[in-house]
Design a protein around this motif. Structure first.
Motif, short mmCIF file in Angstrom:
data_model
loop_
_atom_site.label_atom_id
_atom_site.label_comp_id
_atom_site.label_asym_id
_atom_site.label_seq_id
_atom_site.Cartn_x
_atom_site.Cartn_y
_atom_site.Cartn_z
N GLY B 112 0.83 -1.22 0.00
CA GLY B 112 0.00 0.00 0.00
C GLY B 112 0.85 1.26 0.00
N SER B 113 1.85 1.30 0.89
CA SER B 113 2.67 2.50 0.96
C SER B 113 3.44 2.68 -0.34
CB SER B 113 3.63 2.41 2.14
OG SER B 113 4.43 1.26 2.02
N ALA B 114 3.88 1.58 -0.94
CA ALA B 114 4.60 1.68 -2.21
C ALA B 114 3.69 2.24 -3.31
CB ALA B 114 5.14 0.32 -2.62
N LEU B 115 2.42 1.79 -3.30
CA LEU B 115 1.48 2.29 -4.30
C LEU B 115 1.28 3.79 -4.14
CD1 LEU B 115 -1.36 -0.40 -4.45
CD2 LEU B 115 0.30 0.16 -6.22
N THR B 116 1.05 4.23 -2.88
CA THR B 116 0.84 5.65 -2.65
C THR B 116 2.03 6.46 -3.11
OG1 THR B 116 -0.44 5.09 -0.70
CG2 THR B 116 0.26 7.37 -0.91
N ALA B 117 3.24 6.01 -2.72
CA ALA B 117 4.43 6.75 -3.09
C ALA B 117 4.58 6.79 -4.60
CB ALA B 117 5.66 6.11 -2.46
N GLU B 118 4.30 5.67 -5.25
CA GLU B 118 4.46 5.61 -6.71
C GLU B 118 3.51 6.58 -7.41
OE1 GLU B 118 3.29 1.97 -8.48
OE2 GLU B 118 4.55 2.25 -10.26
N ILE B 119 2.22 6.50 -7.02
CA ILE B 119 1.23 7.36 -7.66
C ILE B 119 1.51 8.83 -7.33
CG2 ILE B 119 -1.23 7.86 -7.88
CD1 ILE B 119 -0.58 5.14 -8.91
N GLY B 120 1.86 9.08 -6.04
CA GLY B 120 2.16 10.45 -5.62
C GLY B 120 3.31 11.03 -6.42
N LEU B 121 4.36 10.23 -6.62
CA LEU B 121 5.50 10.73 -7.37
C LEU B 121 5.16 10.91 -8.84
CD1 LEU B 121 8.48 8.84 -5.76
CD2 LEU B 121 8.06 11.29 -5.80
N MET B 122 4.31 10.02 -9.35
CA MET B 122 3.87 10.19 -10.75
C MET B 122 3.14 11.51 -10.90
SD MET B 122 2.45 6.57 -12.00
CE MET B 122 3.33 5.87 -13.37
N LYS B 123 2.38 11.85 -9.85
CA LYS B 123 1.66 13.11 -9.90
C LYS B 123 2.65 14.26 -9.80
CE LYS B 123 -2.25 15.43 -7.79
NZ LYS B 123 -3.10 15.53 -6.61
N ALA B 124 3.60 14.15 -8.87
CA ALA B 124 4.56 15.22 -8.65
C ALA B 124 5.43 15.47 -9.87
CB ALA B 124 5.43 14.91 -7.44
N THR B 125 5.75 14.40 -10.61
CA THR B 125 6.58 14.58 -11.79
C THR B 125 5.75 14.76 -13.06
OG1 THR B 125 6.74 12.19 -11.98
CG2 THR B 125 8.54 13.28 -10.87
N GLU B 126 4.50 15.14 -12.87
CA GLU B 126 3.59 15.47 -13.99
C GLU B 126 3.31 14.31 -14.92
OE1 GLU B 126 5.91 18.82 -15.46
OE2 GLU B 126 4.27 20.14 -14.89
N GLN B 127 3.62 13.06 -14.46
CA GLN B 127 3.36 11.93 -15.36
C GLN B 127 1.87 11.73 -15.59
OE1 GLN B 127 5.69 8.29 -14.68
NE2 GLN B 127 7.00 9.46 -13.35
N LEU B 128 1.09 11.92 -14.52
CA LEU B 128 -0.36 11.73 -14.66
C LEU B 128 -0.95 12.80 -15.56
CD1 LEU B 128 -1.44 10.75 -11.04
CD2 LEU B 128 -0.84 9.29 -12.93
N SER B 129 -0.53 14.04 -15.30
CA SER B 129 -0.98 15.15 -16.10
C SER B 129 -0.56 14.96 -17.56
CB SER B 129 -0.29 16.35 -15.49
OG SER B 129 -0.83 17.50 -15.77
N GLY B 130 0.68 14.48 -17.74
CA GLY B 130 1.18 14.23 -19.08
C GLY B 130 0.34 13.19 -19.81
N MET B 131 -0.08 12.16 -19.09
CA MET B 131 -0.91 11.15 -19.73
C MET B 131 -2.25 11.73 -20.14
SD MET B 131 -0.30 7.81 -17.47
CE MET B 131 -0.55 6.64 -18.75
N GLU B 132 -2.81 12.55 -19.25
CA GLU B 132 -4.09 13.18 -19.59
C GLU B 132 -3.96 13.99 -20.86
OE1 GLU B 132 -5.96 15.45 -16.56
OE2 GLU B 132 -5.95 13.78 -15.15
N MET B 133 -2.83 14.71 -20.97
CA MET B 133 -2.66 15.52 -22.17
C MET B 133 -2.42 14.67 -23.41
SD MET B 133 -3.33 18.58 -21.65
CE MET B 133 -2.82 19.15 -23.25
#
Lengths: 271, 260, 153
Positions: B112-133
């Protein structure tokens, strides 16, 4: 104001846009238009919401007022599916590159193709290699994003952004934190992309030299308003103290060196 | 005084807003999960990081918990001359409670903690935003496979924990303390019911898997995209998961075993 | 990242281990293999008092488990408890079998112990056991004991 751009040559049109974050007004009733096939730069100091503007154009944020038309479609009234269709035609280059860290360079560039097309794997391979060749990183296809330098990551991201042959690319601070060689490479690439592929480019930046060097038209933003606009030549000679301070990087001017404070002497000797 | 009420009001509204966002997130994730079915590769990748990488900690902990249960149980039961019922005691505690609960707590800490950190970092490094774009829905591509993987892996991990624990209890009870082998197993089989104990234990672990995956993915997705925000989100995942697991366990136990 | 094949293998192994553990729980830890209702026949017994007997309580002969209680109801006319049991089909019982309700240990669970008689004829499916001994209710015994004690004095 000289805002009479023909709607056929206009790709993005922002009309009376206002946006605020909390109590802070980031944009206050601004209008601007971005012509097709040209490089348009949006400049301004850090914190003027340049990235926010790109996110508004991309439909990731919603404005308080006003509208954003991309290719004559109102971005914020599109249904989700239509917005996604529109986004396939806009590339965006994030400041950090925003490469997926668990995929190799090749897979990152292949990602939009695999997600949005039904092309065969060999077709995808050829396309990816063409795009990587264009940014000069065909040899780096098997590297992971954490093995790339900042400039290389941005070039891979650029290859990924053009994978679906979009009509326009938005560059978020493409020149920040680059060494002179990567900087030169990026400037060259952006120019080439624009000329060879016939793309429209929107560059958001505060790096004056590089931006002036490649932009066809420049908007300068300050405190939620457009402080000045024109071709690089016009901007250089613009009769605005603020714009001159920004373009020439003076420490003091309309934007004071000192953050607003009480009288210095009084503050110092009060106790 | 007014400050206090202001603070109270603010935290009430913000926690309700967060709760709302999390339900919104859940429904979107569930609908997005359908799109994972034609793409098993995404799921397999996540089963690897969520399941295979938790395998060792779960089995080793299960073994030791079982051994301790065997040892403690033996000393208590031998006071009543009831060492033969050691098997029931070990198996019932594992299958009904410790298996699902401890496995879920370990799962929250490890995966669980690994998932949170992974998703959080993806958000912080704009990976999620980048995918949306790129017109790729991060809920479909990133969140849903992880959610499904957690949901599938949790019951398997809990079953492993319980099974290894029962073997650990056997090792200590039968191997070291001299409980009769036949009695260990036959008392266990007589004492535990497939429907009431095993199935209910599995249902518990499915519910916990759902809850932990939901909490950890949402905390990552909702994290403030800075290094501090991500580290706080990771802590919240572990704390909130632990509370949720224990609270849900009480409710489920009351529903299942306590004729309410 | 691991190469895809190793990853596939490990995930496969993990899922297989998990499923094996589920099987182990069903077969070895619980009584799923010990008794299944698919292959069983029903018999009934009438008790004056079935005490703490519950559905799924074990039914045994000479200490060996051969079935379980499947239903407990009350006879509306005689107010007796009717206990329905599922007996594994491989065990056949004579028709003069008697049934008693015992407690496993002093405070343990109650179960039915069947005592086969000497008859040649088997007890048919849905047959009724007449000879029964009710559950011993601890309070009754204590009450009886105290009453006797009082009567002595």
């Amino acid at each position: 104001m000289d805002n009479s751009v023909d709607s056929d040559t206009e790709i993005v049109s922002i009309q009376n846009l206002s946006f605020s974050r909390g109590d802070r007004k980031i944009f206050n009733d601004i209008s601007l238009s971005i012509p097709r096939g040209k490089i348009t730069a949006i400049m301004g100091p850090s914190g003027t919401g340049k990235t926010t503007l790109l996110k508004l154009i991309g439909g990731q944020l919603y404005p308080d007022q006003g509208k954003v038309l991309v290719d004559k479609q109102n971005v914020h009234q599109l249904k989700r599916a239509d917005l996604y269709t529109l986004r396939k035609r806009m590339g965006m280059l994030f400041q950090s590159g925003a490469l997926l860290t668990d995929l190799s360079v090749f897979d990152n560039v292949a990602l939009p193709l695999r997600e949005h097309t039904t092309l065969s794997e060999s077709m995808i391979r050829s396309l990816v290699l063409i795009k990587l060749q264009a940014v000069g990183l065909r040899g780096a296809r098997d590297l992971m994003p954490n093995e790339l330098s900042g400039g290389m990551a941005r070039r891979v991201a650029l290859a990924r952004a053009i994978a679906l042959d979009p009509m326009m690319i938005m560059y978020d601070e493409p020149f920040t934190g680059q060494d002179p060689i990567s900087l030169g490479t990026l400037v060259k690439l952006i120019k080439e992309m624009n000329n060879v592929l016939g793309l429209t480019s929107i560059i958001v930046s505060h790096d004056v030299e590089e931006t002036i060097g490649i932009a066809d038209y420049i908007y300068v933003l300050s405190e939620g308003k457009i402080a000045g606009q024109g071709t690089p030549e016009q901007i250089k000679n613009l009769d605005s103290e603020w714009v001159q301070q920004f373009m020439n990087g003076h420490a003091d001017g309309p934007v004071h060196f000192h953050y607003p404070a009480d009288n210095y002497h009084k503050d110092l000797f009060e106790n | 005084m007014i400050r206090f009420f202001q603070h109270l009001g603010h935290s009430t509204t913000s926690s309700f807003a967060k709760l709302g966002r999390s339900f919104f997130f859940l429904t979107h994730t569930l609908t997005a999960s359908v799109s994972v079915i034609p793409r098993p590769r995404l799921l397999i990748n996540q089963l690897y990081s969520v399941g295979v990488l938790s395998f060792l900690i779960i089995t080793i902990s299960g073994l030791f918990v079982g051994m301790v249960l065997g040892l403690q149980g033996f000393y208590i039961l031998s006071d009543f001359g009831a060492e033969e019922t050691l098997g029931v005691m070990v198996a019932a505690s594992l299958v009904r409670e410790l298996g699902p609960v401890v496995a879920a707590l370990l799962f929250a800490g490890r995966a669980g903690s690994a998932l949170t950190a992974e998703i959080g970092l993806m958000k912080a490094t704009e990976q999620l935003s980048g995918m949306e774009m790129m017109a790729i829905d991060p809920l479909k591509r990133i969140i849903a496979p992880r959610f499904l993987a957690g949901f599938i892996a949790m019951p398997l991990l809990a079953a492993l924990f319980s099974s290894v624990g029962v073997l650990g209890g056997h090792m200590v009870g039968v191997g070291m303390l001299g409980v009769d082998d036949g009695a260990y197993w036959s008392q266990m089989q007589a004492g535990l019911d497939f429907q009431d104990d095993i199935i209910n234990g599995i249902i518990k672990s499915i519910v916990f898997g759902f809850a932990v995956s939901w909490i950890s993915l949402f905390e990552g997705y909702d994290a403030i995209p800075t290094s501090e925000g991500v580290s706080r989100a990771t802590t919240r995942t572990v704390v909130n998961s632990a509370f949720t697991i224990l609270g849900l366990d009480f409710i489920l136990t009351a529903l299942m075993f306590g004729d309410i | 990242m691991q190469n895809t094949k190793t990853q596939d293998t490990l995930v496969g192994l993990f899922v297989a281990c998990g499923i094996a553990a589920l099987f182990f729980m069903a077969m070895q830890i619980s009584n799923l293999n010990g008794f299944s209702t698919d292959n069983a026949y029903t018999i009934n017994a009438r008790f004056e008092n079935s005490g703490g007997l519950k559905v799924k309580s074990p039914v045994s002969v000479a200490g060996v488990r051969i079935g379980r209680v499947s239903n407990i109801s009350i006879d509306r006319d005689s107010y007796e408890s009717i206990v329905e049991m599922q007996i594994d089909a491989q065990y056949s019982l004579p028709d003069d079998t008697s049934a008693s309700i015992f407690t496993a240990g002093l405070l343990g669970e109650q179960y039915i112990s069947l005592e086969p008689g000497g008859s040649e004829d088997p007890l048919p499916a849905n047959g009724l056991i007449d000879i029964t001994q009710s559950a011993i209710v601890l309070e009754e015994i204590i009450g009886q004991f105290l009453f006797d004690k009082a009567a002595e004095e």
